[in-house]
Design a protein around this motif. Structure first.
Motif, PDB file in Angstrom:
ATOM      1  N   ALA A 138       4.085   2.270 -13.859  1.00 41.31           N
ATOM      2  CA  ALA A 138       4.715   2.915 -12.917  1.00 41.31           C
ATOM      3  C   ALA A 138       5.087   1.922 -11.850  1.00 41.31           C
ATOM      4  O   ALA A 138       6.124   1.890 -11.519  1.00 41.31           O
ATOM      5  N   VAL A 139       4.310   1.014 -11.443  1.00 42.64           N
ATOM      6  CA  VAL A 139       4.472   0.094 -10.293  1.00 42.64           C
ATOM      7  C   VAL A 139       5.378  -0.966 -10.795  1.00 42.64           C
ATOM      8  O   VAL A 139       6.436  -1.318  -9.954  1.00 42.64           O
ATOM      9  N   LEU A 140       5.310  -1.435 -12.039  1.00 41.81           N
ATOM     10  CA  LEU A 140       6.048  -2.432 -12.500  1.00 41.81           C
ATOM     11  C   LEU A 140       7.657  -2.036 -12.987  1.00 41.81           C
ATOM     12  O   LEU A 140       8.498  -2.988 -13.156  1.00 41.81           O
ATOM     13  N   GLU A 141       7.653  -0.802 -13.198  1.00 38.70           N
ATOM     14  CA  GLU A 141       8.930  -0.022 -13.453  1.00 38.70           C
ATOM     15  C   GLU A 141      10.103  -1.002 -14.672  1.00 38.70           C
ATOM     16  O   GLU A 141      10.840  -1.586 -14.347  1.00 38.70           O
ATOM     17  N   PRO A 142       9.072  -1.139 -15.746  1.00 37.29           N
ATOM     18  CA  PRO A 142       9.957  -1.933 -16.958  1.00 37.29           C
ATOM     19  C   PRO A 142      11.108  -1.320 -17.318  1.00 37.29           C
ATOM     20  O   PRO A 142      11.193   0.015 -17.163  1.00 37.29           O
ATOM     21  N   LYS A 143      11.740  -1.983 -18.124  1.00 38.29           N
ATOM     22  CA  LYS A 143      12.824  -1.649 -18.870  1.00 38.29           C
ATOM     23  C   LYS A 143      12.624  -1.233 -20.259  1.00 38.29           C
ATOM     24  O   LYS A 143      12.963  -0.114 -20.774  1.00 38.29           O
TER      25      LYS A 143
ATOM     26  N   LEU B 172       0.713  -1.381   0.026  1.00 37.77           N
ATOM     27  CA  LEU B 172      -0.016   0.015   0.014  1.00 37.77           C
ATOM     28  C   LEU B 172       0.858   1.182  -0.021  1.00 37.77           C
ATOM     29  O   LEU B 172       0.583   2.239  -0.616  1.00 37.77           O
ATOM     30  N   ASP B 173       1.797   1.176   0.736  1.00 36.70           N
ATOM     31  CA  ASP B 173       2.941   2.427   0.943  1.00 36.70           C
ATOM     32  C   ASP B 173       3.513   2.540  -0.585  1.00 36.70           C
ATOM     33  O   ASP B 173       3.410   3.719  -1.032  1.00 36.70           O
ATOM     34  N   VAL B 174       4.010   1.599  -1.143  1.00 34.89           N
ATOM     35  CA  VAL B 174       4.533   1.621  -2.636  1.00 34.89           C
ATOM     36  C   VAL B 174       3.410   2.023  -3.396  1.00 34.89           C
ATOM     37  O   VAL B 174       3.620   3.078  -4.348  1.00 34.89           O
ATOM     38  N   LEU B 175       2.324   1.423  -3.478  1.00 32.36           N
ATOM     39  CA  LEU B 175       1.199   2.017  -4.455  1.00 32.36           C
ATOM     40  C   LEU B 175       0.925   3.614  -4.231  1.00 32.36           C
ATOM     41  O   LEU B 175       0.807   4.212  -5.088  1.00 32.36           O
ATOM     42  N   HIS B 176       0.741   4.028  -2.959  1.00 34.01           N
ATOM     43  CA  HIS B 176       0.494   5.353  -2.619  1.00 34.01           C
ATOM     44  C   HIS B 176       1.624   6.445  -3.246  1.00 34.01           C
ATOM     45  O   HIS B 176       1.184   7.448  -3.823  1.00 34.01           O
ATOM     46  N   GLU B 177       2.841   5.645  -3.122  1.00 34.22           N
ATOM     47  CA  GLU B 177       3.726   6.615  -3.571  1.00 34.22           C
ATOM     48  C   GLU B 177       3.884   6.880  -5.095  1.00 34.22           C
ATOM     49  O   GLU B 177       3.987   7.740  -5.749  1.00 34.22           O
ATOM     50  N   LYS B 178       3.479   5.841  -5.804  1.00 32.38           N
ATOM     51  CA  LYS B 178       3.377   5.684  -7.148  1.00 32.38           C
ATOM     52  C   LYS B 178       2.143   6.564  -7.645  1.00 32.38           C
ATOM     53  O   LYS B 178       2.288   7.224  -8.629  1.00 32.38           O
ATOM     54  N   LEU B 179       0.924   6.280  -6.814  1.00 36.12           N
ATOM     55  CA  LEU B 179      -0.089   7.104  -7.257  1.00 36.12           C
ATOM     56  C   LEU B 179       0.096   8.827  -7.188  1.00 36.12           C
ATOM     57  O   LEU B 179      -0.076   9.389  -8.070  1.00 36.12           O
ATOM     58  N   LYS B 180       0.791   9.022  -5.941  1.00 35.41           N
ATOM     59  CA  LYS B 180       1.097  10.473  -5.810  1.00 35.41           C
ATOM     60  C   LYS B 180       2.044  10.997  -7.056  1.00 35.41           C
ATOM     61  O   LYS B 180       2.043  11.956  -7.663  1.00 35.41           O
ATOM     62  N   ALA B 181       3.103  10.244  -7.245  1.00 38.69           N
ATOM     63  CA  ALA B 181       4.021  10.700  -8.262  1.00 38.69           C
ATOM     64  C   ALA B 181       3.384  10.852  -9.614  1.00 38.69           C
ATOM     65  O   ALA B 181       3.861  11.725 -10.405  1.00 38.69           O
TER      66      ALA B 181
END
Lengths: 251, 446
Positions: free
Chosen positions: A160-165, A121-130
Motif C-alpha cells: 500500500a505504501v509503495l503503490e506498485p504497478k 508519518l502522515d503518509v503512513l497513517h493515511e495508508k494504515l487508516k485506508a
C-alpha cells in the motif's frame, strides 16, 4: 504490461520452469494455481529478481523493458512488488524506518522529493487508516516476533505504501484465518486500478472468492497446463488437480 | 627465530614503588595494604600470555613493548573535548576525569537527593570511608587477572556512587574518562565503585573517550554492588583513540530480587579486552548483560563474560552482537556457572557476529558449567556475512545493495541498543552508532 515468453529457469542446476508464456495487461488480475512444487512461487520470486534462480531461456518484457536485465531494486523502482510467502525478519530496524527507507529509495530513483520523518508519518497513517490497521507494529523491528498473520498483513502494508504497478502475491493467503484473509483481500482490491495489475499465486481457491481474478492459470511441473476464467478456479476447488495432471498424461 | 616476549612486570613494579612514596602516599592503612597485596599478586602472575586458555586469542605482546608510565596530573582539558560526549548535556550530573584524574571544573553534581554520594573516589575516602572500605577491591578479584591486580595496585582516583536505601534516581549519572595527549606513552588505572543499596535505583553511563594522538593505556576496573531489590542500569561506552589499549574488568554482585541491566558498547581503541564477571548472589536476581562491538581496520575487541549463578531462582539474559570489518577481530567468551543448589536458574546466552570482510575474524566460546539439575540454560551463536535472504528482501523494496547492507549492519547494532531501558541512552546512542558506521564505511576507523 507484462509479457512472459517461453521462460525457462533452473535452481542449483535443476530445471523448475520449463517454458512459461503469460501475458498480463494493465487492469488485470491473474491467478496462478497449482500443486506444491509446481514452480508457481519460483515464477513470482524470479519476476522480482531473486538471485537463486538462473534464467536459461525465454524473455520477460515489462512496460516495454527487459525485466530480466534489471537488478531487484531496479524492478522495485519500476513498480514491481513481491509480497513474500516468507517475509524476512530485520532486527534492529523498525517497521516505520524500513518503510520510509524503501519509499524514499523509490522516490529518489524516480526523481521525486524524499519524505522527511514527519511527512512520512502522515503518509503512513493515511495508508494504515485506508487498510483499517493501527500503528501498533510500526515501532517494532520488521517482522520480529510477528505472528504469521501479522507478517502477511505487513507485506500488504508495504504494498500500500509503495503503490506498485505490478503486484506479485506469493501465497499471501497461506496460514491466514478467514478474517485475516478478508482484510488482506480488501486491501488488495482497494489497490486495483486501471493502470495496475496483479499476479496472485495461491494453492487454494479460497482467496479468489475475495480477490476475483480475470484469468486463472494452472501451473504444474514448470508448465502452464490450462488457462481459463474464474470458473477454472472453482472447478479446481471441486475436483482438485489430479484430473488435469492425468488429462495431460493421456494426451 | 623466536624473540623473547617482553615481560613488562619489572617496569610496572618499579613505578609502583615510586607511586607508594609519591602519589599513593597519604592513603588509609587498609588501602595501602590492599595495594601491596595486589602488587604482590601482580609480581607473582604478571601479564597473561596466549599460552593461557583464557587469553588464547588475545595477545597483549604489543602492549608490553611500550613502557607506559603513569599519566601526569597537570593536564589542562579543553571544554570542547566534552562536546557530544554527554547524555544529559549541561543539566546532567557528571564526573569528568582527564587521564584518570578527577577534574572538578567540567564536572557537575547538583540537585541529588540527600544521602546520595556521587563524587571522586579520593573524596569518597573522606566522606564515605566505611562504604569504600567495605567494597573496594572486594568484588573485582585479582588473583588470576594480572591487569586487574595491576589496576588495584595503582588504585587512587576514580568515580564513586552510593545510592542509599530506597532512593530512586532515574536521570543518567555520567562518568566520563577523557584522554588528552601529554607527550609520551602513559597509563591510567581508573576505578569505579557503585553501590546501590536495598530497594534503591540508579542509571549510570560510564564512558571512555580519547583522540588519536598516539598510544596510551587505560587499565580500568569497575565494581557494581546491588543490594536486595535494587536496580541499576549500567551502560558503558568505549570510544578510545585509535592507538589506545583498553583493558577493563567489570565485576558485579547482586542481592536478592535485584535487577542489573548492563550494556557494554565497544567502538574505539586498537586493542580492547573487557572481562565481565557477574555474581548472582541472592535468590530471584535478574541480570541483563548485553554488549555490542563495532570493529574495523586492525582493531581487536573482546568481551569475556562469566555469569555465576550462586543462588537459585535467578535469571540471566545475555546478548552480544559483534560487527567486524576489514582485518579486525574479536573474541566473545560466555561462561555460565550454575552452582550446586542454584535450582530454577534460567539463563539464555546469544552471541551474533557479522563479518563484513573476508579478512575479519570472530571467535565465540560458550562455556557452560552446570552443577544443578533443575535449570534452563540455552546458548546460541551465529557467525557470517550479511544474510542473503534479508538482502534480497530489502533490494526487492527498492534499496540498492549498498543501502541494504548498511541498513542490515545498522540494524544488527541497533538490536542491542534498542533493548536499553533508558530512553535517554537509546536516543543518545543511535546517532553515535550511525556516525561510527558511516566513518567505517568511508575507510577511517575508530
Amino acid at each position: 504490461m507484462l509479457e512472459i515468453k517461453d521462460l525457462r529457469a533452473t535452481v542449483e542446476g535443476k530445471e523448475i520452469l520449463k517454458g512459461i508464456s503469460l501475458s498480463v495487461k494493465a487492469g488485470e488480475v491473474h491467478a496462478i494455481m497449482g500443486p506444491n512444487g509446481s514452480g508457481k512461487s519460483t515464477l513470482a520470486q524470479l519476476l522480482a529478481g531473486h538471485p537463486a534462480y538462473t534464467v536459461t531461456g525465454g524473455s520477460v518484457t515489462y512496460l516495454g523493458k527487459d525485466l530480466l536485465d534489471m537488478d531487484p531494486e531496479e524492478r522495485a523502482r519500476e513498480g514491481v512488488f513481491l509480497a513474500f510467502q516468507y517475509p524476512v525478519t530485520i532486527r534492529g530496524v523498525t517497521n516505520a524506518y524500513f518503510l520510509r527507507s524503501a519509499v524514499n529509495a523509490i522516490r529518489k530513483a524516480r526523481g521525486q522529493e524524499e519524505y522527511d520523518p514527519i511527512d512520512f508519518l502522515d503518509v503512513l497513517h493515511e495508508k494504515l487508516k485506508a487498510i483499517g490497521w493501527d500503528d501498533a507494529l510500526m515501532n517494532r523491528p520488521v517482522n520480529d516476533g510477528f505472528s504469521g498473520g501479522e507478517k502477511k498483513r505487513n507485506e500488504i502494508l508495504q504494498m500500500a505504501v509503495l503503490e506498485p504497478k505490478l503486484s506479485l502475491l506469493d501465497e499471501t493467503d497461506s496460514g491466514l484465518d478467514i478474517d485475516a484473509l478478508k482484510t488482506v483481500a480488501e486491501a488488495v482490491n482497494r489497490l486495483r486500478k486501471p493502470d495496475t495489475a496483479a499476479i496472485v499465486v495461491t494453492h487454494y481457491q479460497r482467496l479468489l472468492n475475495y480477490i476475483v481474478p480475470d484469468h486463472v492459470h494452472v501451473l504444474a511441473e514448470g508448465r502452464i497446463l490450462k488457462s481459463g476464467g474464474r470458473e477454472l478456479a472453482l472447478e479446481l476447488e471441486a475436483r482438485g488437480y489430479d484430473w488435469l495432471l492425468s488429462e495431460r498424461a493421456v494426451a | 627465530m623466536s624473540k623473547q616476549a617482553p615481560d613488562g612486570r619489572d617496569h610496572y613494579l618499579a613505578d609502583f614503588r615510586k607511586f607508594t612514596l609519591n602519589g599513593g602516599a597519604h592513603a588509609p592503612a587498609w588501602l595501602m595494604e590492599l595495594r601491596e597485596r595486589a602488587a604482590g599478586q601482580f609480581a607473582k602472575i604478571g601479564f597473561p600470555t596466549v599460552k593461557e586458555e583464557a587469553w588464547r586469542f588475545t595477545s597483549v605482546s604489543s602492549l608490553l613493548e611500550t613502557p607506559f608510565t603513569p599519566a601526569r596530573s597537570d593536564v589542562v582539558h579543553s571544554a570542547s573535548a566534552l562536546a557530544g560526549l554527554t547524555v544529559g548535556g549541561d543539566a546532567g550530573n557528571r564526573l569528568v576525569f582527564v587521564n584518570g584524574r578527577f577534574e572538578s571544573a567540567p564536572s557537575s553534581v547538583r540537585g541529588l537527593p540527600p544521602g546520595v554520594r556521587f563524587e571522586s573516589l579520593q573524596s569518597a575516602l573522606e566522606t564515605s570511608p566505611e562504604v569504600v572500605r567495605k567494597h573496594l577491591g572486594q568484588h573485582a578479584r585479582f588473583d588470576e587477572n594480572g591487569f586487574t591486580a595491576l589496576s588495584t595496585a595503582f588504585v587512587r582516583d576514580g568515580a564513586f556512587l552510593h545510592i542509599p536505601r530506597g532512593v530512586d534516581l532515574r536521570d543518567p549519572l555520567e562518568i566520563l574518562f577523557l584522554s588528552a595527549p601529554v607527550g609520551g606513552a602513559w597509563v591510567s588505572h581508573p576505578r569505579i565503585l557503585i553501590v546501590v543499596d536495598e530497594g534503591a535505583r540508579g542509571v549510570v553511563v560510564e564512558r571512555y573517550a580519547g583522540a588519536d594522538t598516539g598510544p596510551y593505556f587505560t587499565n580500568t576496573v569497575t565494581e557494581l554492588v546491588l543490594g536486595d531489590g535494587a536496580r541499576l542500569d549500567h551502560c558503558r561506552v568505549q570510544q578510545e583513540g585509535a592507538s589506545a589499549y583498553h583493558l577493563a574488568a567489570t565485576h558485579s554482585t547482586q542481592g536478592r530480587d535485584s535487577v542489573l541491566e548492563s550494556c557494554s558498547v565497544a567502538l574505539g581503541s586498537a586493542l580492547t579486552r573487557h572481562d565481565i564477571g557477574a555474581v548472582m548472589n541472592g535468590a530471584g536476581g535478574n541480570l541483563i548483560l548485553n554488549g555490542l562491538t563495532l570493529a574495523g581496520g586492525r582493531q581487536h575487541i573482546d568481551h569475556h563474560t562469566t555469569i555465576d549463578h550462586a543462588q537459585p531462582h535467578c535469571e540471566s539474559h545475555e546478548l552480544f552482537n559483534g560487527i567486524f570489518d576489514e582485518q579486525s577481530r574479536g573474541v566473545f567468551t560466555g561462561r555460565i556457572i550454575v552452582r550446586p543448589g542454584a535450582q530454577r536458574t534460567d539463563s539464555k546466552q546469544t552471541n551474533n557476529n557479522l563479518l563484513l570482510s573476508p579478512e575479519a575474524r570472530a571467535d565465540s566460546q560458550p562455556q557452560l558449567e552446570i552443577y544443578a539439575d533443575d535449570v534452563k540454560c540455552t546458548h546460541g551463536a551465529t557467525l557470517g556475512p550479511v544474510d542473503d535472504a534479508a538482502m534480497f528482501y530489502l533490494r526487492s523494496r527498492g534499496l540498492d545493495a549498498l543501502e541494504a547492507r548498511n541498513l542490515l549492519t545498522y540494524g544488527f547494532a541497533a538490536d542491542v541498543i534498542s533493548r536499553l531501558g533508558s530512553e535517554a541512552m537509546r536516543s543518545h546512542l543511535y546517532p553515535v552508532l550511525l556516525e561510527r558506521l558511516c566513518r567505517q564505511r568511508t575507510g577511517a576507523t575508530a
